[in-house]
Write a protein that holds these residues in place. Sequence first.
Motif, PDB file in Angstrom:
ATOM      1  N   ALA A  28      92.425 133.628  45.712  1.00 46.22           N
ATOM      2  CA  ALA A  28      93.143 132.637  44.914  1.00 46.22           C
ATOM      3  C   ALA A  28      92.925 132.736  43.431  1.00 46.22           C
ATOM      4  N   SER A  29      91.970 133.731  43.060  1.00 46.91           N
ATOM      5  CA  SER A  29      91.454 133.644  41.836  1.00 46.91           C
ATOM      6  C   SER A  29      92.740 134.127  40.874  1.00 46.91           C
ATOM      7  N   SER A  30      92.640 133.482  39.479  1.00 50.43           N
ATOM      8  CA  SER A  30      93.702 133.706  38.662  1.00 50.43           C
ATOM      9  C   SER A  30      93.745 134.933  38.228  1.00 50.43           C
ATOM     10  N   CYS A  31      92.827 135.944  38.258  1.00 52.97           N
ATOM     11  CA  CYS A  31      93.068 137.524  37.896  1.00 52.97           C
ATOM     12  C   CYS A  31      93.999 138.061  39.076  1.00 52.97           C
ATOM     13  N   PHE A  32      94.149 137.598  40.136  1.00 56.55           N
ATOM     14  CA  PHE A  32      95.051 138.135  41.243  1.00 56.55           C
ATOM     15  C   PHE A  32      96.518 137.306  40.953  1.00 56.55           C
ATOM     16  N   GLN A  33      96.388 136.321  40.665  1.00 57.64           N
ATOM     17  CA  GLN A  33      97.684 135.696  40.538  1.00 57.64           C
ATOM     18  C   GLN A  33      98.385 135.632  39.355  1.00 57.64           C
ATOM     19  N   TYR A  34      97.731 135.558  38.087  1.00 60.25           N
ATOM     20  CA  TYR A  34      98.308 135.335  36.833  1.00 60.25           C
ATOM     21  C   TYR A  34      97.726 136.468  35.764  1.00 60.25           C
ATOM     22  N   SER A  35      97.032 137.663  36.377  1.00 57.42           N
ATOM     23  CA  SER A  35      96.757 138.618  35.542  1.00 57.42           C
ATOM     24  C   SER A  35      95.893 138.377  34.322  1.00 57.42           C
ATOM     25  N   THR A  36      94.815 137.359  34.461  1.00 56.83           N
ATOM     26  CA  THR A  36      94.329 137.013  33.445  1.00 56.83           C
ATOM     27  C   THR A  36      92.772 138.127  33.383  1.00 56.83           C
ATOM     28  N   ASN A  37      93.294 139.211  33.096  1.00 56.73           N
ATOM     29  CA  ASN A  37      92.396 140.532  33.025  1.00 56.73           C
ATOM     30  C   ASN A  37      91.989 141.214  31.643  1.00 56.73           C
ATOM     31  N   VAL A  38      91.095 141.363  31.123  1.00 58.63           N
ATOM     32  CA  VAL A  38      90.995 142.260  29.898  1.00 58.63           C
ATOM     33  C   VAL A  38      89.943 143.287  30.132  1.00 58.63           C
ATOM     34  N   PHE A  39      90.063 144.398  29.207  1.00 57.86           N
ATOM     35  CA  PHE A  39      89.012 145.278  29.499  1.00 57.86           C
ATOM     36  C   PHE A  39      88.860 146.155  27.954  1.00 57.86           C
ATOM     37  N   GLU A  40      87.856 147.149  27.975  1.00 54.04           N
ATOM     38  CA  GLU A  40      87.913 147.971  26.822  1.00 54.04           C
ATOM     39  C   GLU A  40      87.404 149.225  27.540  1.00 54.04           C
ATOM     40  N   MET A  61      83.846 145.579  20.455  1.00 50.03           N
ATOM     41  CA  MET A  61      83.608 144.310  20.624  1.00 50.03           C
ATOM     42  C   MET A  61      84.451 143.232  20.385  1.00 50.03           C
ATOM     43  N   ALA A  62      84.923 143.315  18.953  1.00 53.95           N
ATOM     44  CA  ALA A  62      85.866 142.474  18.303  1.00 53.95           C
ATOM     45  C   ALA A  62      87.258 142.421  18.924  1.00 53.95           C
ATOM     46  N   ARG A  63      87.825 143.620  19.658  1.00 55.37           N
ATOM     47  CA  ARG A  63      89.190 143.512  20.061  1.00 55.37           C
ATOM     48  C   ARG A  63      88.795 142.953  21.764  1.00 55.37           C
ATOM     49  N   LEU A  64      87.743 143.417  22.335  1.00 54.20           N
ATOM     50  CA  LEU A  64      87.488 142.461  23.566  1.00 54.20           C
ATOM     51  C   LEU A  64      87.541 140.848  23.068  1.00 54.20           C
ATOM     52  N   GLN A  65      86.893 140.519  22.446  1.00 53.36           N
ATOM     53  CA  GLN A  65      87.021 139.078  22.047  1.00 53.36           C
ATOM     54  C   GLN A  65      88.253 138.561  21.733  1.00 53.36           C
ATOM     55  N   SER A  66      89.053 139.215  20.983  1.00 51.04           N
ATOM     56  CA  SER A  66      90.284 138.936  20.702  1.00 51.04           C
ATOM     57  C   SER A  66      91.339 138.783  22.099  1.00 51.04           C
ATOM     58  N   SER A  67      91.066 139.766  22.827  1.00 47.59           N
ATOM     59  CA  SER A  67      91.951 140.146  23.980  1.00 47.59           C
ATOM     60  C   SER A  67      91.483 138.826  24.804  1.00 47.59           C
ATOM     61  N   MET A  68      90.415 138.428  25.064  1.00 43.39           N
ATOM     62  CA  MET A  68      89.807 137.181  25.890  1.00 43.39           C
ATOM     63  C   MET A  68      90.505 136.158  25.337  1.00 43.39           C
ATOM     64  N   ASP A  69      90.409 135.804  23.875  1.00 41.86           N
ATOM     65  CA  ASP A  69      90.975 134.519  23.473  1.00 41.86           C
ATOM     66  C   ASP A  69      92.586 134.572  23.570  1.00 41.86           C
ATOM     67  N   ARG A  70      93.120 135.830  23.748  1.00 41.40           N
ATOM     68  CA  ARG A  70      94.679 135.840  23.844  1.00 41.40           C
ATOM     69  C   ARG A  70      95.177 135.216  25.405  1.00 41.40           C
ATOM     70  N   VAL A  71      94.250 135.431  26.301  1.00 47.07           N
ATOM     71  CA  VAL A  71      94.569 134.642  27.625  1.00 47.07           C
ATOM     72  C   VAL A  71      93.923 133.870  28.187  1.00 47.07           C
ATOM     73  N   ILE A 106      82.466 153.951  29.312  1.00 43.95           N
ATOM     74  CA  ILE A 106      82.209 152.644  29.619  1.00 43.95           C
ATOM     75  C   ILE A 106      83.431 151.666  29.750  1.00 43.95           C
ATOM     76  N   ARG A 107      83.482 150.982  30.898  1.00 45.58           N
ATOM     77  CA  ARG A 107      84.684 150.011  31.091  1.00 45.58           C
ATOM     78  C   ARG A 107      83.995 148.704  30.965  1.00 45.58           C
ATOM     79  N   PRO A 108      83.796 147.851  30.144  1.00 46.68           N
ATOM     80  CA  PRO A 108      83.826 146.523  30.102  1.00 46.68           C
ATOM     81  C   PRO A 108      84.951 145.569  30.394  1.00 46.68           C
ATOM     82  N   THR A 109      85.016 144.827  31.588  1.00 48.83           N
ATOM     83  CA  THR A 109      85.916 144.116  31.980  1.00 48.83           C
ATOM     84  C   THR A 109      85.615 142.774  31.953  1.00 48.83           C
ATOM     85  N   VAL A 110      86.724 141.919  32.065  1.00 44.04           N
ATOM     86  CA  VAL A 110      86.470 140.418  31.977  1.00 44.04           C
ATOM     87  C   VAL A 110      87.460 139.915  32.781  1.00 44.04           C
TER      88      VAL A 110
END
Length: 341
Positions: A28-40, A61-71, A106-110
């Motif tokens: 039921a995690s939101s990554c599956f249901q609502y695409s709360t997924n970011v990566f670099e 790293m700056a872009r990752l932080q920005s993407s995380m904030d967006r979702v 290298i694929r950092p993913t949140v």
Amino acid sequence: MLVASYTPTTGWSAPEIKPYGDLSINPASSCFQYSTNVFEGMKAYLGADEKIRLFRPDLNMARLQSSMDRVALPPLDTDELMKLIKQLVKLESRWIPTVSGHSLYIRPTVIGTRPNFGVGPSDHALLYVILSPTGPYFRTGARPISLLAMNETVRAWPGGTGGYKLALNYAPTFKPQQQAENLGYEQVLWLIGETVTEAGAMNFMVALQRDDGDIDVLTAPLDGTILPGVTRNSCLALAAAHPSRTLLPGLPETLRLHPQERAFTVSDLFEWSTEGRLLETFAVGTAAIVAGVGRIGYRGKDIVLPPHEGGRGPVAKALFERILDVQEGRVDWAGWGVVVE
């Protein structure tokens, strides 16, 4: 792989580097249901001096932080993450290829892991970083790629999420990509109306002849529909530096490049081609660095770019070679090559 998790009660867990393996996640995690997924997307390179380098990781790293904030994902200390990535790369350094043009991807993913169907921000998250040896992105070898310009579907739209590296931006492009391939093109040139945005999953650039003999290097502005690519930023900076602060390989000292971030249309491309001013078009990104474009199709007509040995024109080749030289430690420029101690 590197793994850490976040809960609203305990915050981020102690990070763990452990063998690569499957993840156990609530369905039921939101990554599956609502695409709360970011990566670099980043790379580690091994130089002739046997030093490991990352290329401008601060921008990732700056872009990752920005993407995380967006979702609306929980915040992350990217300075600490960068330290962890360096430790992981050092541990797995045996996997870094020694052939020039190859690297360790290298694929950092949140991802959001809130175990709830409720439509809202995820207050749980999982961070993981995985690695893979990689070579040239396109299998065309020395041949340039071809693009089919499309506006029936769009990659991004004003006020949307095109300026962030979110997983949800990619899946809707796969079907148009298949359609382009079925028509004999390798990638899609994304349009909004007639305005050119990106090429495939890369930024798009044009080398345009000026009346004074110099060359304009054009790319779409960061208007929210364009991903702020690290390679895009680097190409613009290097173009601005030639010839006053550096000489790009293969380009004459008398030639000045004029980088410009401005909108242009597919009709402009056809007009410039007819006038003989369209010297080069190329796509830029972490995976391919700089890929020459040899053909652009639109509504049954093709622009055929001048052929160049190796698939890249002089400007694209100069940018590709200088960036690769920095990545592999042959040239030290503006602190872009960060050594992993």
